[in-house]
Design a protein around this motif. Structure first.
Motif, PDB file in Angstrom:
ATOM      1  N   LEU A 161      19.591 -75.390  41.189  1.00 46.26           N
ATOM      2  CA  LEU A 161      18.360 -74.748  41.651  1.00 46.26           C
ATOM      3  C   LEU A 161      18.411 -73.261  41.327  1.00 46.26           C
ATOM      4  O   LEU A 161      19.378 -72.575  41.682  1.00 46.26           O
ATOM      5  CB  LEU A 161      18.183 -74.937  43.157  1.00 46.26           C
ATOM      6  N   ILE A 162      17.360 -72.757  40.679  1.00 49.21           N
ATOM      7  CA  ILE A 162      17.295 -71.354  40.254  1.00 49.21           C
ATOM      8  C   ILE A 162      16.049 -70.716  40.872  1.00 49.21           C
ATOM      9  O   ILE A 162      14.919 -71.154  40.628  1.00 49.21           O
ATOM     10  CB  ILE A 162      17.242 -71.243  38.715  1.00 49.21           C
ATOM     11  N   HIS A 163      16.270 -69.678  41.648  1.00 51.82           N
ATOM     12  CA  HIS A 163      15.184 -69.016  42.369  1.00 51.82           C
ATOM     13  C   HIS A 163      14.376 -68.085  41.463  1.00 51.82           C
ATOM     14  O   HIS A 163      14.759 -67.804  40.321  1.00 51.82           O
ATOM     15  CB  HIS A 163      15.767 -68.207  43.540  1.00 51.82           C
ATOM     16  N   GLY A 164      13.281 -67.576  42.006  1.00 49.70           N
ATOM     17  CA  GLY A 164      12.388 -66.711  41.257  1.00 49.70           C
ATOM     18  C   GLY A 164      12.672 -65.230  41.460  1.00 49.70           C
ATOM     19  O   GLY A 164      13.736 -64.832  41.940  1.00 49.70           O
ATOM     20  N   ALA A 165      11.698 -64.401  41.086  1.00 48.62           N
ATOM     21  CA  ALA A 165      11.829 -62.951  41.195  1.00 48.62           C
ATOM     22  C   ALA A 165      11.993 -62.542  42.655  1.00 48.62           C
ATOM     23  O   ALA A 165      11.388 -63.142  43.554  1.00 48.62           O
ATOM     24  CB  ALA A 165      10.615 -62.256  40.592  1.00 48.62           C
TER      25      ALA A 165
ATOM     26  N   TYR B 161       9.981 -67.145  38.007  1.00 51.01           N
ATOM     27  CA  TYR B 161      10.840 -66.586  36.952  1.00 51.01           C
ATOM     28  C   TYR B 161      12.013 -67.522  36.671  1.00 51.01           C
ATOM     29  O   TYR B 161      12.465 -67.654  35.530  1.00 51.01           O
ATOM     30  CB  TYR B 161      11.357 -65.208  37.382  1.00 51.01           C
ATOM     31  N   GLY B 162      12.510 -68.197  37.698  1.00 47.99           N
ATOM     32  CA  GLY B 162      13.592 -69.146  37.503  1.00 47.99           C
ATOM     33  C   GLY B 162      13.240 -70.259  36.537  1.00 47.99           C
ATOM     34  O   GLY B 162      14.135 -70.870  35.928  1.00 47.99           O
ATOM     35  N   GLY B 163      11.942 -70.542  36.374  1.00 51.47           N
ATOM     36  CA  GLY B 163      11.528 -71.523  35.382  1.00 51.47           C
ATOM     37  C   GLY B 163      11.881 -71.082  33.975  1.00 51.47           C
ATOM     38  O   GLY B 163      12.289 -71.902  33.130  1.00 51.47           O
ATOM     39  N   ALA B 164      11.722 -69.794  33.680  1.00 50.50           N
ATOM     40  CA  ALA B 164      12.095 -69.281  32.371  1.00 50.50           C
ATOM     41  C   ALA B 164      13.593 -69.451  32.136  1.00 50.50           C
ATOM     42  O   ALA B 164      14.037 -69.793  31.037  1.00 50.50           O
ATOM     43  CB  ALA B 164      11.700 -67.805  32.257  1.00 50.50           C
ATOM     44  N   VAL B 165      14.392 -69.215  33.193  1.00 48.25           N
ATOM     45  CA  VAL B 165      15.841 -69.365  33.058  1.00 48.25           C
ATOM     46  C   VAL B 165      16.210 -70.831  32.902  1.00 48.25           C
ATOM     47  O   VAL B 165      17.123 -71.181  32.142  1.00 48.25           O
ATOM     48  CB  VAL B 165      16.560 -68.728  34.263  1.00 48.25           C
ATOM     49  N   ALA B 166      15.509 -71.724  33.599  1.00 49.96           N
ATOM     50  CA  ALA B 166      15.756 -73.158  33.441  1.00 49.96           C
ATOM     51  C   ALA B 166      15.469 -73.603  32.002  1.00 49.96           C
ATOM     52  O   ALA B 166      16.235 -74.384  31.412  1.00 49.96           O
ATOM     53  CB  ALA B 166      14.899 -73.948  34.429  1.00 49.96           C
ATOM     54  N   MET B 167      14.377 -73.123  31.424  1.00 51.07           N
ATOM     55  CA  MET B 167      14.068 -73.461  30.033  1.00 51.07           C
ATOM     56  C   MET B 167      15.080 -72.848  29.078  1.00 51.07           C
ATOM     57  O   MET B 167      15.470 -73.469  28.075  1.00 51.07           O
ATOM     58  CB  MET B 167      12.652 -73.008  29.691  1.00 51.07           C
TER      59      MET B 167
ATOM     60  N   ARG C 148      15.725 -52.437  41.100  1.00 45.65           N
ATOM     61  CA  ARG C 148      15.810 -51.983  39.703  1.00 45.65           C
ATOM     62  C   ARG C 148      15.974 -53.167  38.752  1.00 45.65           C
ATOM     63  O   ARG C 148      15.254 -53.279  37.749  1.00 45.65           O
ATOM     64  CB  ARG C 148      16.982 -51.001  39.566  1.00 45.65           C
ATOM     65  N   ALA C 149      16.914 -54.064  39.059  1.00 45.96           N
ATOM     66  CA  ALA C 149      17.143 -55.213  38.187  1.00 45.96           C
ATOM     67  C   ALA C 149      15.916 -56.116  38.136  1.00 45.96           C
ATOM     68  O   ALA C 149      15.520 -56.600  37.068  1.00 45.96           O
ATOM     69  CB  ALA C 149      18.364 -55.992  38.669  1.00 45.96           C
ATOM     70  N   ASN C 150      15.301 -56.339  39.295  1.00 41.34           N
ATOM     71  CA  ASN C 150      14.146 -57.224  39.369  1.00 41.34           C
ATOM     72  C   ASN C 150      12.983 -56.700  38.524  1.00 41.34           C
ATOM     73  O   ASN C 150      12.373 -57.446  37.750  1.00 41.34           O
ATOM     74  CB  ASN C 150      13.722 -57.365  40.832  1.00 41.34           C
ATOM     75  N   LEU C 151      12.682 -55.413  38.642  1.00 39.47           N
ATOM     76  CA  LEU C 151      11.566 -54.853  37.883  1.00 39.47           C
ATOM     77  C   LEU C 151      11.859 -54.828  36.389  1.00 39.47           C
ATOM     78  O   LEU C 151      10.968 -55.084  35.564  1.00 39.47           O
ATOM     79  CB  LEU C 151      11.248 -53.442  38.390  1.00 39.47           C
ATOM     80  N   ARG C 152      13.090 -54.523  36.024  1.00 36.31           N
ATOM     81  CA  ARG C 152      13.443 -54.552  34.603  1.00 36.31           C
ATOM     82  C   ARG C 152      13.239 -55.941  34.025  1.00 36.31           C
ATOM     83  O   ARG C 152      12.689 -56.109  32.933  1.00 36.31           O
ATOM     84  CB  ARG C 152      14.900 -54.111  34.418  1.00 36.31           C
ATOM     85  N   GLN C 153      13.692 -56.946  34.757  1.00 34.15           N
ATOM     86  CA  GLN C 153      13.567 -58.318  34.278  1.00 34.15           C
ATOM     87  C   GLN C 153      12.106 -58.733  34.167  1.00 34.15           C
ATOM     88  O   GLN C 153      11.697 -59.357  33.177  1.00 34.15           O
ATOM     89  CB  GLN C 153      14.323 -59.258  35.214  1.00 34.15           C
TER      90      GLN C 153
END
Length: 310
Positions: free
Chosen positions: A59-63, A130-136, A225-230
């Motif tokens: 399971l991968i969470h979102g922003a 956003y976790g959907g992009a990482v899953a793909m 910072r990391a969240n906004l950059r991503q």
């Protein structure tokens, strides 16, 4: 003279934001310690939580989220799957990878390496938002060992436009030195609750959601910072990733709310039906947080993906 005093006051305020933000982050972490394992992956740490027994589901969470946002879904799946929740790099208790971590492909690489340490084999990989992009990205990098993909309101295709001007400015060097520490130091609880309410629109957040999911971890300055950059970099990476989706042949299940005002159903879900291995469940009256509003549909999507993969 008034202008000089105002400028001096502003400088003093901004100068104090850094130490105040760091002190607040320490208090937040003391209240919300990690619940799982801290795995060393090359030069980084990846935080993982495991529950249940059976075939592996990641399971991968979102922003702005963490493993805690996926806790309820994990509980619902753990009676028949081994569920592995991973904090994405830069969020929760996983290390920030700097600019390299702006890429979903890089994030997926580190998370797969952590999963390998846990003995994960041929998982169903589920990502929200956003976790959907990482899953793909996970599936693109290791298609032979990705059993299936489940996308819950997944952001997987490039869209028109971009983030609001404040989010873009906050990711500039000036914004990182001013806006981000200011928000981290002074954003009040009521404002955090308003963000949560907006995420759930037009539905209501479960009572106590912010406290139960350790949502205040997102207020640490390094996480902001990391969240906004991503987020600012995501669209460019999706332009590169999306043409390669046609190479994937594993089952892909999508659950997406028709009232999602954050990730557009028409762009991110409906267009994916052009791929023969994609099945979409459209949820009328449901917004972005499908795994909390209609968790039974999320569980059913995992079960369908598992059945289709046999």
């Amino acid at each position: 003279m008034i202008f000089k005093r105002s400028a001096l006051s502003l400088c003093l305020l901004l100068g104090a934001c850094g130490p105040l933000a760091n002190a607040r982050a320490e208090r937040i972490e003391a209240r919300n310690p990690p619940h799982g394992q801290l795995l060393r992956v090359r030069d980084a740490t990846i935080h993982a939580e495991i529950s249940g027994h059976g075939p592996d589901v990641v399971l991968i969470h979102g922003a702005s989220g963490s493993t805690r946002d996926m806790e309820d879904l994990a509980r619902r799946l753990s009676d028949r799957y081994r569920v592995i929740r991973l904090d994405r790099p830069g969020l929760g208790y996983s290390s920030d990878l700097g600019k390299d971590g702006n890429s979903p492909l890089v994030q997926a690489d580190y998370m797969r390496a952590a999963a390998t340490q846990l003995g994960v084999r041929d998982p169903i990989v589920l990502g929200h938002s956003y976790g959907g992009a990482v899953a793909m990205a996970w599936a693109l990098e290791d298609p032979a060992h990705t059993r299936a993909v489940v996308l819950l309101a997944g952001a997987v295709l490039p869209w028109d436009g971009g983030l609001d001007w404040l989010s873009r400015f906050a990711s500039t060097p000036v914004g990182e030195a001013t806006v981000e520490p200011l928000v981290a130091a002074f954003m009040p609880d009521w404002a955090l609750n308003r963000v949560v309410d907006n995420l759930f629109q037009p539905n209501e957040a479960p009572p106590g959601y912010a406290a139960d999911t350790d949502a205040e971890l997102a207020l640490r300055v390094d996480t902001i910072r990391a969240n906004l950059r991503q987020l600012n970099a995501l669209k460019a990476h999706l332009w590169l990733m999306a043409p390669n989706y046609r190479r994937l042949h594993m089952p892909i299940e999508i659950v997406h709310g028709l009232k999602d005002g954050i990730v557009d159903y028409r762009i991110e879900a409906l267009q994916m039906t052009a791929l023969p291995n994609v099945r979409v469940t459209a949820a009328p009256g449901v917004g972005h947080m499908v795994h909390h509003v209609i968790p039974e549909e999320a569980v059913a999507a995992v079960d369908r993906a598992a059945a289709r993969a046999k």
